[in-house]
Design a protein around this motif. Structure first.
Motif, PDB file in Angstrom:
ATOM      1  N   ALA A 135     -98.917 -40.091 -26.544  1.00 43.42           N
ATOM      2  CA  ALA A 135     -99.565 -41.565 -25.670  1.00 43.42           C
ATOM      3  C   ALA A 135    -100.820 -40.609 -24.504  1.00 43.42           C
ATOM      4  N   GLY A 136     -99.870 -38.973 -24.192  1.00 43.17           N
ATOM      5  CA  GLY A 136    -101.284 -38.348 -23.140  1.00 43.17           C
ATOM      6  C   GLY A 136    -102.684 -38.682 -24.029  1.00 43.17           C
ATOM      7  N   ILE A 137    -102.581 -38.316 -25.187  1.00 45.21           N
ATOM      8  CA  ILE A 137    -103.628 -37.653 -26.263  1.00 45.21           C
ATOM      9  C   ILE A 137    -104.302 -39.497 -25.718  1.00 45.21           C
ATOM     10  N   GLY A 138    -103.845 -40.019 -26.092  1.00 53.17           N
ATOM     11  CA  GLY A 138    -104.459 -41.184 -25.943  1.00 53.17           C
ATOM     12  C   GLY A 138    -105.096 -41.523 -25.139  1.00 53.17           C
ATOM     13  N   ALA A 139    -103.858 -41.844 -23.519  1.00 49.01           N
ATOM     14  CA  ALA A 139    -104.756 -42.527 -22.104  1.00 49.01           C
ATOM     15  C   ALA A 139    -106.121 -41.404 -21.530  1.00 49.01           C
ATOM     16  N   GLY A 140    -105.813 -39.858 -22.116  1.00 48.70           N
ATOM     17  CA  GLY A 140    -107.316 -39.336 -21.981  1.00 48.70           C
ATOM     18  C   GLY A 140    -108.316 -39.422 -22.772  1.00 48.70           C
ATOM     19  N   VAL A 141    -107.925 -40.253 -23.838  1.00 42.31           N
ATOM     20  CA  VAL A 141    -109.103 -40.468 -24.925  1.00 42.31           C
ATOM     21  C   VAL A 141    -109.945 -41.089 -24.062  1.00 42.31           C
ATOM     22  N   ALA A 142    -108.941 -42.715 -24.079  1.00 39.21           N
ATOM     23  CA  ALA A 142    -109.225 -43.631 -23.523  1.00 39.21           C
ATOM     24  C   ALA A 142    -110.572 -44.103 -21.992  1.00 39.21           C
ATOM     25  N   ALA A 143    -109.541 -42.874 -21.087  1.00 35.09           N
ATOM     26  CA  ALA A 143    -110.096 -42.325 -19.622  1.00 35.09           C
ATOM     27  C   ALA A 143    -112.044 -41.796 -19.797  1.00 35.09           C
ATOM     28  N   GLY A 144    -111.552 -40.718 -20.894  1.00 37.24           N
ATOM     29  CA  GLY A 144    -112.888 -40.085 -21.226  1.00 37.24           C
ATOM     30  C   GLY A 144    -114.164 -40.995 -21.701  1.00 37.24           C
ATOM     31  N   LEU A 145    -113.606 -41.916 -22.669  1.00 37.55           N
ATOM     32  CA  LEU A 145    -114.751 -42.706 -23.000  1.00 37.55           C
ATOM     33  C   LEU A 145    -115.047 -43.924 -22.662  1.00 37.55           C
TER      34      LEU A 145
END
Length: 110
Positions: free
Chosen positions: A18-28
């Motif tokens: 979930a942390g990876i997903g949130a980080g990727v989404a925010a960055g993108l």
């Protein structure tokens, strides 16, 4: 392994993903790209995360399988040793019983 440690590991893995997903989404979402590039980058990052998750699951599966094989081997050895002890004790009891019966009956021991 206990049920509690399995649940803790699963929770940690899901939290990590979930942390990876949130980080990727925010960055993108914060990156200056057009919609198609952003969607493609999201697809790529999700595919990478999925592949990493599969790899980790395979590694964990291999570890669990190895530990299960060790437990099976150890249990098999314990059962074999228990059988040998039981058979040895049974044989000793048979001999002692026959000796005691022969002594009480007055017959010589075989």
């Amino acid at each position: 392994m206990t049920q509690t440690s399995n649940t803790g590991s699963a929770t940690a893995a899901l939290t990590f993903l979930a942390g990876i997903g949130a980080g990727v989404a925010a960055g993108l979402l914060l990156a200056p790209r057009n919609g198609e590039e952003t969607r493609q980058q999201i697809r790529n990052k999700l595919a990478e995360a999925r592949d990493k998750a599969r790899q980790k699951m395979e590694e964990k599966k291999d570890i669990v399988k190895s530990k299960l094989d060790d437990v099976k081997d150890t249990a098999g050895e314990a059962v074999r040793e228990g059988r040998e002890m039981m058979e040895d004790t049974h044989g000793k009891m048979d001999r002692r019983t026959k000796t005691a019966l022969n002594e009480k009956s007055g017959f010589p021991a075989p």
